[in-house]
Design an enzyme around this catalytic site. Structure first.
Site, mmCIF file in Angstrom:
data_model
loop_
_atom_site.group_PDB
_atom_site.id
_atom_site.type_symbol
_atom_site.label_atom_id
_atom_site.label_comp_id
_atom_site.label_asym_id
_atom_site.label_seq_id
_atom_site.Cartn_x
_atom_site.Cartn_y
_atom_site.Cartn_z
ATOM 1 N N GLU A 311 0.912 -1.474 0.082
ATOM 2 C CA GLU A 311 0.012 -0.070 0.141
ATOM 3 C C GLU A 311 0.810 1.288 0.088
ATOM 4 O OE1 GLU A 311 -4.146 -1.577 2.075
ATOM 5 O OE2 GLU A 311 -2.425 -1.193 3.561
HETATM 6 C C1 ACM Z 1 -2.247 -5.748 4.129
HETATM 7 O O1 ACM Z 1 -3.260 -6.156 4.382
HETATM 8 N N1 ACM Z 1 -2.119 -4.176 3.736
HETATM 9 C C2 ACM Z 1 -0.823 -6.434 3.861
#
Ligand code: ACM
Length: 671
Positions: A311
């Protein structure tokens, strides 16, 4: 002693074992471990080269039997013929537990004795858990049924991610979580130690990290060593995660010089994806990471170290002309290439410190060194892609405990599904999987109920044969072994009731319990959308007391299916009526409590809905007995069901689909 035939018949072939062993051949009779009045206690002995882990495991096994009510077993010297349980190891095991270390064991039990044999201490630990799962009271005796078991895991990597960053998880909770993991033969604690919301580990080299990034909630290095030693005793590896280059706000509070983009930075107190990110173009960042990761590499003995990598929005990179110029000068195309560059640099650092790097599936980009392990969370495709390209891979997609899904849902997710296109060679890259306990909506009080017993279903998926898929039998065994987990101090069954009692105050808790038993927390990420949450928001409501999966609703659903599958003439609806009546009538009592307790205002409409749905279910049963339904009744019923479907207080009524089944059946012609 021959088992009463009724008892034998009641036991499915899997008995109560969870996870089910690879091969079990059930014999006649059983070994008596002692009488309930304390006579004839079991005698345990070690043989061969078992290490101290097995010594201590035997002592813990004794304590657990005592807690169940069995007479306290006696340890006897090696090689004493009189021992009832002999545990024998061919080798002690490696000084640092390795992913490819043999965990196999055999367990043979007959009326004269039991023996666990294992190539090393790790297998002996697994065999002891199986032995403990088999030991049970029968009449006035404590017995273990006669059996020959040969067991070994399907996958070598069977983990649980614990996130102490979104909400703090103290050491004692981590330890009891490890106890639960060992009981179902899991072997990796993935410790997610840094996040936007907290830097949860002491750094002696860079103390501003934990001092300014944690609100004082962090593990000291001494505590970390203590947890690692505790885990090792249980045959569990500890893999730390230091999420980077994104998810790093808490680092930047004390070290803004690592950031792309200007500070100042403050610990994040809400949930979501944030832009804060390291600056991968600056050499100082790698010098810092060399120091920090070197420190952590020395602290954590495991061969693997996780760098997150998930992310990354890349926004501060795209907004900085200097970083954009770096991307351009190096012939990179975009932020993905820049992250590959960062990952490659970090991998070099970790390799130098003797570690293998792991990361979330975002790091699977062209150019990633093949030694890196990829953990799939966004889709199982990354797992197959990674394995095909020659990376070792781990599955977490399908194992997100924070999604509040059923044990059966997690059980169905398989790292190598039956229709997997992977070749034999590619399959060997699939190391296993990890359940993930992300902690946005988890407190030390509720974490056990969010982890257990569902994690046991994932543990079985990762340990047992792929073709073991019977969800009903899984639930039967989860009931037995789920309760047994409480002997380890886990509070997954008791914590919810404690929350309800607090909510009820001086009022009776029972009506609240009736409601809590039939609701489930909102699934996936819906809860976070119902109102603004911060890390300070108390997790002390009905939704926090409710189990992720309602056992009452599941059983009701099965009863409804059984009922509807029975020919009309021989149906018995008394059990269903009793429950529906309970739900219909609960509102009067609950509303009296809710009217007096402000914190319960949010459940009043929900409780009224439950009452209406109970009444509707009863009306459907009436119509199934006799009267035909009218179009008007059906329309009203649908309207009511739709109204009750609206989530309130961050939960849904889990019995709704089953009541809808009754309504549909009542409306169907020729019912
Ligand atoms: C995640 O759930 N961002 C690894």
């Amino acid at each position: 002693v021959v088992l009463a035939s009724a008892t034998t018949a009641a036991l499915a072939q899997t008995h109560d074992l969870l996870p089910v062993p690879r091969e079990a051949s059930w014999g006649a009779g059983s070994l008596v471990l002692g009488e309930s009045d304390g006579r004839g206690p079991a005698r345990f002995a070690l043989e061969g080269r078992c290490d101290l882990r097995v010594e201590r495991a035997l002592d813990r096994a004794s304590a657990r039997l005592v807690r169940r009510g069995a007479p306290r077993p006696i340890r006897v010297a090696r090689g004493k013929a009189a021992a009832m349980l002999v545990v024998a190891c061919a080798h002690p095991g490696r000084p640092v537990q390795a992913v490819d270390e043999d965990e196999s064991y055999s367990l043979t039990v007959d009326s004269r004795g039991a023996k666990i044999e294992a190539p090393n201490s790790l297998g002996a630990l697994r065999g002891l858990e199986t032995f403990l799962q088999l030991a049970r009271r029968e009449g006035t005796r404590w017995v273990v049924p006669a059996v020959t078991i040969r067991d070994a895991p399907r996958f070598p990597w069977r983990g649980l991610l614990v996130d102490p960053c979104r909400h703090w998880i103290p050491v004692d909770v981590v330890k009891r979580t490890l106890d639960g993991m060992a009981a179902v033969k899991m072997n990796v604690l993935h410790w997610h130690l840094t996040e936007d919301q907290g830097f949860r580990i002491e750094s002696r080299r860079f103390p501003r990290l934990h001092e300014q990034g944690s609100d004082g909630l962090y593990y000291t290095q001494e505590q970390v060593r203590e947890v690692i030693a505790y885990a090792r005793d249980l045959g569990i590896r500890v893999v730390p995660e230091f999420d980077m280059p994104g998810h790093t706000t808490s680092w930047l509070v004390g070290h803004p010089e690592l950031a792309a983009g200007p500070g100042p930075f403050a610990i994040v107190r809400t949930w979501g994806i944030f832009d804060a990110v390291f600056d991968p173009t600056r050499e100082e960042v790698y010098a810092f990471l060399d120091g920090f990761l070197g420190e952590m590499a020395a602290l954590f003995p495991d061969a693997y170290l996780h760098i997150g990598g998930d992310e990354v929005t890349g926004k501060p990179w795209n907004e900085d002309p200097r970083i954009l110029d770096f991307i351009y000068q190096r012939g990179m195309r975009d932020k993905h290439d820049l992250q590959v560059y960062f990952n490659t640099r970090v991998n070099e650092i970790l390799t130098r410190h003797g570690k293998r790097m792991m990361g979330w599936d975002e790091i699977l980009q062209p150019g990633l060194p093949k030694t890196v392990v990829v953990q799939s969370w966004r889709g199982a495709q990354a797992l197959a892609d990674g394995a095909r390209q020659g990376y070792d891979v781990i599955l977490s997609q399908g194992y997100y405990l924070d999604h509040m899904l059923s044990a059966a849902t997690h059980y169905a997710a398989d790292p190598i599904p039956a229709d997997s296109p992977l070749t034999e060679a590619e399959r060997r890259h699939v190391l296993g999987g990890e359940a993930c306990m992300w902690a946005e909506f988890v407190s030390p009080e509720t974490v056990d109920s969010r982890v257990w017993p569902r994690t046991a279903a994932i543990a079985e998926r990762l340990w047992s044969r792929a073709d073991l898929r019977d969800a009903d039998d899984l639930y039967r065994r989860l009931e037995v072994q789920g309760a047994r987990l409480e002997e380890l101090g886990l509070t997954h069954r008791s914590a919810g009731l404690a929350i309800l009692r607090r909510l009820a105050g001086s009022h009776p808790v029972e009506p609240l319990k009736v409601l809590a038993d039939v609701v489930e927390p909102l699934k996936h990420y819906q809860r976070g959308q119902t109102r603004r949450y911060t890390s300070e928001t108390p997790l002390d409501r009905l939704v926090d007391a409710a189990a992720p999966e309602s056992d009452v609703a599941r059983r009701f659903g099965r009863e409804v299916e059984r009922f509807l599958a029975t020919p009309a003439a021989s149906r018995d609806d008394r059990g269903l009526r009793e429950l529906l009546g309970l739900w219909r009538d609960n509102h009067r009592a609950l509303d009296a409590v809710a009217a007096a307790v402000p914190a319960l205002a949010e459940v009043r409409t929900l409780s009224r809905d439950l009452s209406s749905v109970g009444e509707l279910g009863l009306a459907a049963l009436d119509r199934l007995r006799s009267a035909a339904t009218t179009a008007e009744w059906q329309a009203q019923a649908r309207l009511l069901l739709d109204q009750a479907k609206v989530s309130r207080a961050a939960v849904t009524l889990a019995i709704l689909p089953s009541v809808a089944r009754l309504v549909d059946a009542a409306a169907a012609p020729g019912r």
